[in-house]
Design an enzyme around this catalytic site. Structure first.
Site, PDB file in Angstrom:
ATOM      1  N   VAL A  33       1.103 -29.861 -12.742  1.00  0.00           N
ATOM      2  CA  VAL A  33       0.216 -29.020 -13.562  1.00  0.00           C
ATOM      3  C   VAL A  33       0.322 -27.550 -13.198  1.00  0.00           C
ATOM      4  CG1 VAL A  33      -1.446 -30.879 -13.975  1.00  0.00           C
ATOM      5  CG2 VAL A  33      -1.800 -29.322 -12.050  1.00  0.00           C
ATOM      6  N   GLY A  79      -4.154 -35.692 -11.875  1.00  0.00           N
ATOM      7  CA  GLY A  79      -4.389 -36.122 -10.499  1.00  0.00           C
ATOM      8  C   GLY A  79      -4.837 -37.567 -10.426  1.00  0.00           C
ATOM      9  N   PHE A 125      -8.387 -35.634   0.353  1.00  0.00           N
ATOM     10  CA  PHE A 125      -8.687 -34.194   0.377  1.00  0.00           C
ATOM     11  C   PHE A 125      -8.524 -33.588   1.770  1.00  0.00           C
ATOM     12  CE2 PHE A 125     -11.775 -30.799   1.109  1.00  0.00           C
ATOM     13  CZ  PHE A 125     -11.571 -29.940   0.045  1.00  0.00           C
ATOM     14  N   TYR A 177     -10.251 -21.225  -0.973  1.00  0.00           N
ATOM     15  CA  TYR A 177     -10.594 -22.477  -1.661  1.00  0.00           C
ATOM     16  C   TYR A 177     -11.890 -22.303  -2.443  1.00  0.00           C
ATOM     17  CZ  TYR A 177     -11.989 -27.249  -2.635  1.00  0.00           C
ATOM     18  OH  TYR A 177     -12.393 -28.392  -3.289  1.00  0.00           O
ATOM     19  N   ARG A 237       2.056 -36.108 -10.047  1.00  0.00           N
ATOM     20  CA  ARG A 237       3.419 -35.808  -9.599  1.00  0.00           C
ATOM     21  C   ARG A 237       4.116 -37.016  -8.999  1.00  0.00           C
ATOM     22  NH1 ARG A 237       2.603 -30.923  -5.649  1.00  0.00           N
ATOM     23  NH2 ARG A 237       0.568 -31.947  -5.368  1.00  0.00           N
TER      24      ARG A 237
END
Length: 252
Positions: free
Chosen positions: A60, A10, A189, A152, A35
């Site tokens: 991942v 990340g 986020f 989450y 990515r």
């Protein structure tokens, strides 16, 4: 002293990017993973004047991509001294009865499975060398459940449990395992959680000064700088305005 090789997942934004920038200035070689290949290459171009940098573009969440990417490492890059499991995400903020199954899958796949896939392979290499340091980026959501956080929070509780288990499993081999659990950090986020709704995302940090990615990078560096006999096992960090997952002073 030989430079340590640090692999960061990340690394294309937020905490991962901030950590890459800081460690590039502090004598670490970098393996930057993510990515978004264009962002990786841009960051590599920027940091290569300070240290040695390579990039690996893969997801991942997909074990076959993890294995393919890591198998491509050769020479000194196969000795990973530090693994920073930073890749993670949050999708949606709904009560359990209204939750989107696709959101649940996305969070469990990256927050839990992605961490597992990376840790399995890299820890095996660390065991061979009987040294290494794994840093898992958790969350206050892995310590306290809050309304509508259900899945989450569950995924981050899993990260907390896995970190503790990894510390036990890897203890005989001299491998350090650290968990860093931030409260409110202003990164992408909230924008991801709210499906690109910038107004809703900005309201999360309204009336307070949140943590920045650079703050967490500083803590990571501190953990990596501890003497060989010291491991910072479990760190929770808040902005001053935050007291818990649900108590925030928005008077600023």
């Amino acid at each position: 002293m030989e430079k340590r090789n640090v692999l960061i997942t990340g690394a294309t934004s937020g905490i991962g990017e901030a950590t890459a920038r800081l460690l590039s200035e502090k004598g670490f070689n970098l393996i930057l993973c993510g990515r978004r290949k264009d962002r990786l290459e841009k960051l590599k171009a920027e940091l290569s004047s300070k240290t040695e940098v390579i990039t690996l573009s893969f997801d991942v969440r997909k074990n076959e991509e993890v294995l393919d990417a890591l198998s491509g490492l050769t020479g000194k890059w196969r000795k990973i001294d530090v693994l920073i499991n930073n890749a993670g995400n949050a999708h949606g903020l709904d009560p359990i009865q209204n939750g989107d199954v696709a959101d649940w899958d996305a969070m469990i796949d990256i927050n839990v499975k992605g961490l597992l896939y990376m840790s399995k392979q890299v820890s095996a290499w660390m065991i061979e060398g009987k040294s290494g340091h794994i840093i898992n980026i958790g969350s206050i959501a892995g310590k306290e459940v809050y309304p509508n956080g259900n899945v989450y929070c569950a995924s981050k509780f899993a990260v907390d449990a896995l970190t503790r288990g990894m510390r036990m499993d890897l203890n005989p081999y001299g491998i350090k395992v650290t968990s860093i659990n931030p409260g409110m950090v202003e990164t992408e986020f909230s924008l991801i959680r709210f499906k690109g709704d910038a107004d809703r995302a900005s309201n999360v940090y309204k009336g307070l000064t949140p943590l920045k990615g650079e703050d967490i990078a500083d803590i990571i560096l501190y953990a990596l700088s501890a003497p060989a006999h010291v491991v910072l096992a479990d760190i929770t960090v808040f902005p001053t305005a935050q007291a818990s997952a649900t108590i925030v002073n928005r008077s600023n």
